[in-house]
Every structure is written in structure tokens, then in C-alpha cells.
Design a protein around this motif. Structure first.
Motif, PDB file in Angstrom:
ATOM      1  N   ARG A 139      -2.175  14.050   0.955  1.00 55.72           N
ATOM      2  CA  ARG A 139      -3.069  13.977  -0.206  1.00 55.72           C
ATOM      3  C   ARG A 139      -3.372  12.545  -0.630  1.00 55.72           C
ATOM      4  N   CYS A 140      -2.585  11.593  -0.188  1.00 61.41           N
ATOM      5  CA  CYS A 140      -2.803  10.189  -0.548  1.00 61.41           C
ATOM      6  C   CYS A 140      -4.101   9.683   0.075  1.00 61.41           C
ATOM      7  N   VAL A 141      -4.961   9.080  -0.734  1.00 57.32           N
ATOM      8  CA  VAL A 141      -6.241   8.566  -0.253  1.00 57.32           C
ATOM      9  C   VAL A 141      -6.229   7.040  -0.115  1.00 57.32           C
ATOM     10  N   THR A 142      -5.051   6.448  -0.130  1.00 62.81           N
ATOM     11  CA  THR A 142      -4.878   5.007   0.083  1.00 62.81           C
ATOM     12  C   THR A 142      -5.743   4.195  -0.887  1.00 62.81           C
ATOM     13  N   CYS A 143      -5.680   4.561  -2.156  1.00 62.89           N
ATOM     14  CA  CYS A 143      -6.488   3.847  -3.157  1.00 62.89           C
ATOM     15  C   CYS A 143      -5.811   2.573  -3.642  1.00 62.89           C
ATOM     16  N   MET A 144      -4.511   2.417  -3.394  1.00 67.98           N
ATOM     17  CA  MET A 144      -3.725   1.232  -3.762  1.00 67.98           C
ATOM     18  C   MET A 144      -3.460   1.114  -5.262  1.00 67.98           C
ATOM     19  N   ASP A 145      -3.802   2.138  -6.052  1.00 65.14           N
ATOM     20  CA  ASP A 145      -3.552   2.067  -7.496  1.00 65.14           C
ATOM     21  C   ASP A 145      -2.062   1.970  -7.796  1.00 65.14           C
ATOM     22  N   CYS A 146      -1.251   2.688  -6.999  1.00 61.97           N
ATOM     23  CA  CYS A 146       0.197   2.680  -7.253  1.00 61.97           C
ATOM     24  C   CYS A 146       0.786   1.296  -7.016  1.00 61.97           C
TER      25      CYS A 146
ATOM     26  N   GLY B 111      13.402 -16.774   4.405  1.00 60.84           N
ATOM     27  CA  GLY B 111      13.725 -16.383   3.033  1.00 60.84           C
ATOM     28  C   GLY B 111      12.570 -15.807   2.280  1.00 60.84           C
ATOM     29  N   GLU B 112      11.361 -15.752   2.899  1.00 70.77           N
ATOM     30  CA  GLU B 112      10.194 -15.181   2.235  1.00 70.77           C
ATOM     31  C   GLU B 112       9.745 -13.956   2.990  1.00 70.77           C
ATOM     32  N   LYS B 113       9.120 -13.005   2.318  1.00 67.89           N
ATOM     33  CA  LYS B 113       8.644 -11.781   2.953  1.00 67.89           C
ATOM     34  C   LYS B 113       7.271 -12.005   3.555  1.00 67.89           C
ATOM     35  N   LYS B 114       7.150 -11.552   4.788  1.00 63.75           N
ATOM     36  CA  LYS B 114       5.869 -11.641   5.493  1.00 63.75           C
ATOM     37  C   LYS B 114       5.325 -10.230   5.641  1.00 63.75           C
ATOM     38  N   THR B 115       4.224  -9.933   5.025  1.00 64.79           N
ATOM     39  CA  THR B 115       3.683  -8.588   4.994  1.00 64.79           C
ATOM     40  C   THR B 115       2.568  -8.430   6.012  1.00 64.79           C
ATOM     41  N   ASP B 116       2.553  -7.313   6.689  1.00 64.59           N
ATOM     42  CA  ASP B 116       1.479  -7.048   7.652  1.00 64.59           C
ATOM     43  C   ASP B 116       0.148  -6.963   6.912  1.00 64.59           C
ATOM     44  N   ASN B 117      -0.849  -7.692   7.372  1.00 58.54           N
ATOM     45  CA  ASN B 117      -2.137  -7.740   6.681  1.00 58.54           C
ATOM     46  C   ASN B 117      -3.242  -7.063   7.461  1.00 58.54           C
ATOM     47  N   ALA B 118      -2.888  -6.097   8.310  1.00 58.90           N
ATOM     48  CA  ALA B 118      -3.917  -5.398   9.092  1.00 58.90           C
ATOM     49  C   ALA B 118      -4.876  -4.657   8.188  1.00 58.90           C
ATOM     50  N   ARG B 119      -4.323  -4.053   7.135  1.00 53.44           N
ATOM     51  CA  ARG B 119      -5.178  -3.305   6.205  1.00 53.44           C
ATOM     52  C   ARG B 119      -6.197  -4.235   5.551  1.00 53.44           C
TER      53      ARG B 119
ATOM     54  N   MET C  44      -4.711  -7.389  -4.369  1.00 50.35           N
ATOM     55  CA  MET C  44      -5.819  -7.874  -3.546  1.00 50.35           C
ATOM     56  C   MET C  44      -6.406  -6.752  -2.687  1.00 50.35           C
ATOM     57  N   LEU C  45      -5.518  -5.936  -2.085  1.00 54.99           N
ATOM     58  CA  LEU C  45      -5.990  -4.826  -1.261  1.00 54.99           C
ATOM     59  C   LEU C  45      -6.837  -3.862  -2.084  1.00 54.99           C
ATOM     60  N   ARG C  46      -6.399  -3.603  -3.296  1.00 50.09           N
ATOM     61  CA  ARG C  46      -7.128  -2.679  -4.170  1.00 50.09           C
ATOM     62  C   ARG C  46      -8.507  -3.232  -4.512  1.00 50.09           C
ATOM     63  N   LYS C  47      -8.611  -4.512  -4.756  1.00 45.99           N
ATOM     64  CA  LYS C  47      -9.904  -5.115  -5.096  1.00 45.99           C
ATOM     65  C   LYS C  47     -10.872  -5.037  -3.922  1.00 45.99           C
ATOM     66  N   ILE C  48     -10.353  -5.268  -2.715  1.00 47.66           N
ATOM     67  CA  ILE C  48     -11.201  -5.166  -1.530  1.00 47.66           C
ATOM     68  C   ILE C  48     -11.687  -3.733  -1.358  1.00 47.66           C
ATOM     69  N   ARG C  49     -10.765  -2.792  -1.521  1.00 47.93           N
ATOM     70  CA  ARG C  49     -11.125  -1.383  -1.389  1.00 47.93           C
ATOM     71  C   ARG C  49     -12.179  -0.985  -2.416  1.00 47.93           C
TER      72      ARG C  49
ATOM     73  N   HIS D 221       7.589  -3.585 -10.565  1.00 45.84           N
ATOM     74  CA  HIS D 221       8.842  -4.050  -9.973  1.00 45.84           C
ATOM     75  C   HIS D 221       8.715  -4.310  -8.478  1.00 45.84           C
ATOM     76  N   GLY D 222       7.503  -4.227  -7.939  1.00 43.54           N
ATOM     77  CA  GLY D 222       7.295  -4.466  -6.518  1.00 43.54           C
ATOM     78  C   GLY D 222       7.998  -3.457  -5.635  1.00 43.54           C
ATOM     79  N   ALA D 223       8.144  -2.234  -6.133  1.00 41.18           N
ATOM     80  CA  ALA D 223       8.885  -1.213  -5.403  1.00 41.18           C
ATOM     81  C   ALA D 223       8.001  -0.440  -4.421  1.00 41.18           C
ATOM     82  N   ILE D 224       6.682  -0.646  -4.468  1.00 41.93           N
ATOM     83  CA  ILE D 224       5.776   0.070  -3.558  1.00 41.93           C
ATOM     84  C   ILE D 224       5.030  -0.956  -2.717  1.00 41.93           C
ATOM     85  N   ARG D 225       5.099  -0.750  -1.424  1.00 42.41           N
ATOM     86  CA  ARG D 225       4.426  -1.653  -0.494  1.00 42.41           C
ATOM     87  C   ARG D 225       3.590  -0.848   0.479  1.00 42.41           C
ATOM     88  N   TYR D 226       2.514  -1.481   0.962  1.00 45.79           N
ATOM     89  CA  TYR D 226       1.697  -0.872   2.012  1.00 45.79           C
ATOM     90  C   TYR D 226       2.133  -1.502   3.316  1.00 45.79           C
TER      91      TYR D 226
END
Length: 495
Positions: A252-259, A282-290, A1-6, A265-270
Motif C-alpha cells: 500500500r505504500c506509494v513512496t511519497c516520502m512523507d514519513c 564515521g559518517e553515513k553514506k546513503t544510497d542516492n539511486a532514488r 530532499m527526496l520528497r521535494k523532488i517527488r 528522530h531519523g528513524a525512517i530511511r529510504y
């Protein structure tokens, strides 16, 4: 979703900035001209502290979002890279490579020295926004204008005035060559290696990369979930992900969210580097400031439209062809530039003022010391006192915003009469074209023979009243050189 917005915000920004260079009517600048003024380097040269602090703070919080969302050259490279990735078996074509720090900071050092020394040609060559501006105005704009002329041709034969024909001409061969070479180099680099230019040459990328090392939110690799499949590394167009060590080079990272989108495997998070993702029931709550930030930017683009400025066209004057540029001792720069020094110290040669000039007065300089910076010449038109387009669009402070009243009182040069070219003396017929069209009444016609009041009249210039608009030079019927031309002033003055 973040990548689509970007991607959505980046594409809207890219299209609007491109249209600023293509729109020869100047209408879109009323709505989206602010996109040029929030570019990082023009804001630095214009000493726009608010914009500079905005990008520094946003980079410290979210990373290099400027490079992936607002910078047109960065988005252009992403588009080329995307097309390259459409090829069969080329979906994952990148790999991690260490940063070439000596080159990055070496280019930045040269750039800073050029800015301090006022070497405008070097600044213009390295400035990312200006590089894209030259590509758009020299390569894309002619195609756009030819398409407009085709529509104008069709509309004319349908008794419609929805389009009007515009002249397509080469304003500067050196600038066209530089724009073409820049285009080819960028396409080759982006096609093969993604954002190589951004992370090795671009001075803006190097500066923002320094701040992004300390960004609050960043992509993070979870070593426990990572299977070392290397998909993220092979998808990263910045070549900044070392999957073996589970490390990302944030400079060098331009925060493109492609990774994040690629990892299976859900190993990369922003997430925040200070506050990790927490477990809630029991559920993960992710910061949605971005997400909130990018959504806000998208809404800002949609709501930025204001009352459109009424389109202005030329006053119906016929184009005078086959005139040659006179030898000027001092170049002429637009009102609002204040003089040659201010122009040289602030201009990045982005060509935005050249693109928007409705009278075709501005063109890029061919001199080495001011290469690609705008200067004025009056073979195709003159600088109309009521027009202030160039001062309204300049993002770097090279041309300060002025009103028509200010412009009419600013002397950028003065007219010089050339006796040997004057029509009454050469052809023996009355003229007076220069005096009739002078908007400030700085030219008077007097008898060529003081002893004969009925003799043919010749022009006399009042240099204290002349503002250097070039109406006399442009409308003089003498060929190939006008019998009256404008000599520039190094420092403008108010009359």
C-alpha cells in the motif's frame, strides 16, 4: 530532499495531463501527449509491452512511484488531502489500518473479468486514469473554456485575435453525472482518509502493490531509533505504517516520502533492502539511486518539448443548430478504431479523444454496453478527412494512429438518403448541398423525374465510395432531421 523532488515531478505531471484534457486546440498533445500513453492501464489495453515492463521494473526497484508521481488520480487525491491537512489541528489525522485484501482483490477480479468479457462500461468506471479524465473533461474543461471565452470577448474589443471563442456544451448527461459522482466520492474519501480509494478500489494500485512488496528500495523503520511517537503513522495517507511493530505494508505504500520528512528522530530511511546504510569515516553514506531517478524524470519533463504543431481551427463554417440525432442501427466509431469490437475491447472511456476533437463530432455513448466510450454524430460538425487528432492521442489502442491518406480510404459508414425530408421534394427548391460538400465525390445529383431532365435534382449515394465522414448529414439544411444521414459499420473496411 527526496520528497521535494517527488512533489515537483508529480505536480508538473499532473498539470500537463490536466491540460491535455483542457486544451481544445490540440497543440499541447504534440509536446506532452506521451504522458497519456505511459499510463499503466491504457498501456496494458494497447499491449504496449515497453511501457508495461517499464512500470513493473520501476515498481520492483523503487516501489509504487507510478501512483505518487504519474497517475493523475493519485496526485489529485494528494492535493485534496493536502488542503484537508491545512485545517487547524488536522496536521496528523491518519492512523494505521490493516489492508482490506478481500475488497482489493475482489475488485481486481471483477475488473479482469470485465476486460476479458469486453464489458467496457465496468472497465471505464474502475480505470483510475479514465476516471480523472472524465472529471477533467466534464467538470474542469467547461470552466476553462468559459474563461477562454471571456478573454476572447475582451480581445475582440481590443482588436486582438490572441483568443477565439469556443462552444461550451454538454456532450453526455450520463457521463457528466458519473464524473460528478466520482469527483464527490474521491474528494470525500481523500479529505477524510487520504488514499483510501487507491488502496481499496483501484485495480492498478492493487496490481502494482503486488510488485511493490518486493521492491529493492523502500522506507525502513529503525527500531532502535524509533520512540513510538506515532507521527509517521498519523502522517501516512496510505495508512500503511504500523509504528507499534515498526512495520510498513509495502503493497500500500506509494513512496511519497512523507514519513521520512515527518520523523523527528531519523528513524525512517529510504534504503535498499539488500544493502543497508553503511558507515564511511564515521559518517553515513546513503544510497542516492532514488534521488537520481526522480531528478532524471524531472529533466525528462523539462526536455520533452519538441516542435509545436501549428494550431488548426475550423474552416469558418457556421454552426448549424437545432438538429436532432437520427436513429442509427449501428453506432459510428472513428477511423482507426477498426470497428465496434476493437473499440469495446480497448477503450477505457477517458474522454481524451472527445476533448481534443476540433470538429465536435465525438461524444460519450449513453448506451449501457458502451457507456462513456466515444461515438460519432454530426449535429455540430463532420469528421474532416485531414484531421487525425483522436488517433494521435488515444493511449489505449482503441483508436490506432492513422494518416490522412488512411482516413480518406477508410469506410466507417455510409450515407442514407431520406426522401421525405429532402428540400427539393418538400419545398420545391433546388439544393444539392450534400453533393457539393462530399469530400470523396460519393454523391451525385440526378433528375427527380427521369422523364424530365429539367426537374429538380435529388441526391444518389454511391455507397462504395462513401467513407461516412458525415459532411452531407451536417450540412444538409433540412430540419429537424437531415434528409441524408450516416449509418455506421460494425467493421471498417478500406475502399
Amino acid at each position: 530532499m527526496l520528497r521535494k523532488i517527488r512533489l515537483t515531478v508529480a505536480l508538473v505531471s499532473f498539470v500537463m495531463i490536466t491540460l491535455l484534457f483542457l486544451d481544445f486546440t490540440g497543440t499541447l498533445h504534440t509536446w506532452f501527449g506521451w504522458l497519456a500513453k505511459i499510463q499503466f492501464l491504457p498501456a496494458v489495453l494497447a499491449l504496449n509491452v515497453g511501457v508495461i515492463l517499464l512500470w513493473v521494473v520501476l515498481t520492483l526497484v523503487f516501489g509504487r512511484v507510478y501512483c505518487s508521481v504519474i497517475c493523475p488520480l493519485g496526485v489529485f487525491q494528494d492535493i485534496v488531502s493536502w488542503f484537508s491537512g491545512r485545517r487547524p489541528k488536522k496536521k496528523y489525522r491518519f492512523s494505521y489500518s490493516p489492508a482490506v485484501s478481500w475488497l482489493r482483490y475482489g475488485v481486481l477480479g471483477v475488473f479482469v473479468i470485465a476486460v476479458i468479457a469486453g464489458i467496457g462500461s465496468v472497465v471505464a468506471l474502475l480505470a483510475p486514469y479514465s476516471s480523472y479524465g472524465r472529471i477533467a473533461s466534464n467538470l474542469f474543461a467547461p470552466v476553462y473554456q468559459w474563461g477562454n471565452n471571456v478573454l476572447a470577448y475582451i480581445a475582440e474589443r481590443s482588436d486582438s485575435y490572441a483568443f477565439y471563442e469556443t462552444t461550451v456544451w454538454l456532450k453526455s448527461l450520463p457521463t457528466f453525472i458519473i464524473a460528478s459522482v466520482t469527483f464527490i466520492v474521491l474528494v470525500v474519501l481523500a479529505w477524510r482518509n487520504g488514499r483510501t480509494y487507491c488502496n481499496t478500489i483501484c485495480p492498478v494500485g492493487t496490481v502494482l502493490g503486488f510488485f511493490s512488496r518486493y521492491s529493492l528500495f523502500r522506507p525502513v523503520i529503525d527500531a532502535e531509533k524509533c520512540t513510538n511517537c506515532s507521527l509517521c503513522s498519523r502522517k501516512c495517507k496510505a495508512a500503511c505504517i504500523n509504528h507499534k511493530e515498526h512495520r510498513i505494508d509495502y503493497s500500500r505504500c506509494v513512496t511519497c516520502m512523507d514519513c521520512i520528512d515527518t520523523c523527528q528522530h531519523g528513524a525512517i530511511r529510504y534504503e535498499s533492502r539488500l544493502k543497508k546504510t553503511v558507515e564511511v569515516s564515521g559518517e553515513k553514506k546513503t544510497d542516492n539511486a532514488r534521488r537520481s531517478f526522480l531528478t532524471g524524470m524531472g529533466l525528462l519533463f523539462v526536455s520533452s518539448a519538441v516542435k509545436a504543431q501549428e494550431k488548426k481551427v475550423d474552416g469558418g463554417l457556421a454552426v448549424i443548430l437545432d438538429k436532432k440525432i437520427p436513429e442509427r442501427m449501428t453506432p459510428i466509431v472513428p477511423p482507426g478504431a477498426q470497428g465496434l469490437r476493437n473499440m469495446q475491447n480497448h477503450c477505457t472511456g477517458c474522454q481524451l479523444c472527445v476533448s481534443v476533437c476540433p470538429n465536435q463530432v465525438l461524444r460519450p455513448s449513453t448506451k449501457l454496453s458502451t457507456l462513456m466510450q466515444p461515438e460519432m454524430s454530426y449535429e455540430r460538425g463532420y469528421c474532416r478527412p485531414e484531421c487525425t487528432k483522436c488517433s494521435e492521442v488515444c493511449p489505449a489502442g482503441a483508436i490506432l494512429k492513422i494518416t490522412p491518406a488512411d482516413k480518406s480510404a477508410t469506410q466507417i459508414g455510409h450515407a442514407v438518403w431520406v426522401e421525405k425530408n429532402c428540400v427539393p421534394l418538400c419545398d420545391g427548391v433546388a439544393c444539392g448541398n450534400c453533393a457539393r460538400h462530399c469530400p470523396v465525390g460519393a454523391i451525385s445529383m440526378v433528375a427527380s423525374d427521369p422523364d424530365n431532365a429539367n426537374s429538380l435534382k435529388i441526391p444518389v449515394v454511391n455507397t462504395e465510395r462513401c467513407i461516412g465522414c458525415g459532411a452531407c448529414e451536417n450540412l444538409c439544411p433540412a430540419r429537424p432531421f437531415s434528409a441524408i444521414y450516416v449509418e455506421g459499420h460494425e467493421l471498417h473496411r478500406t475502399i
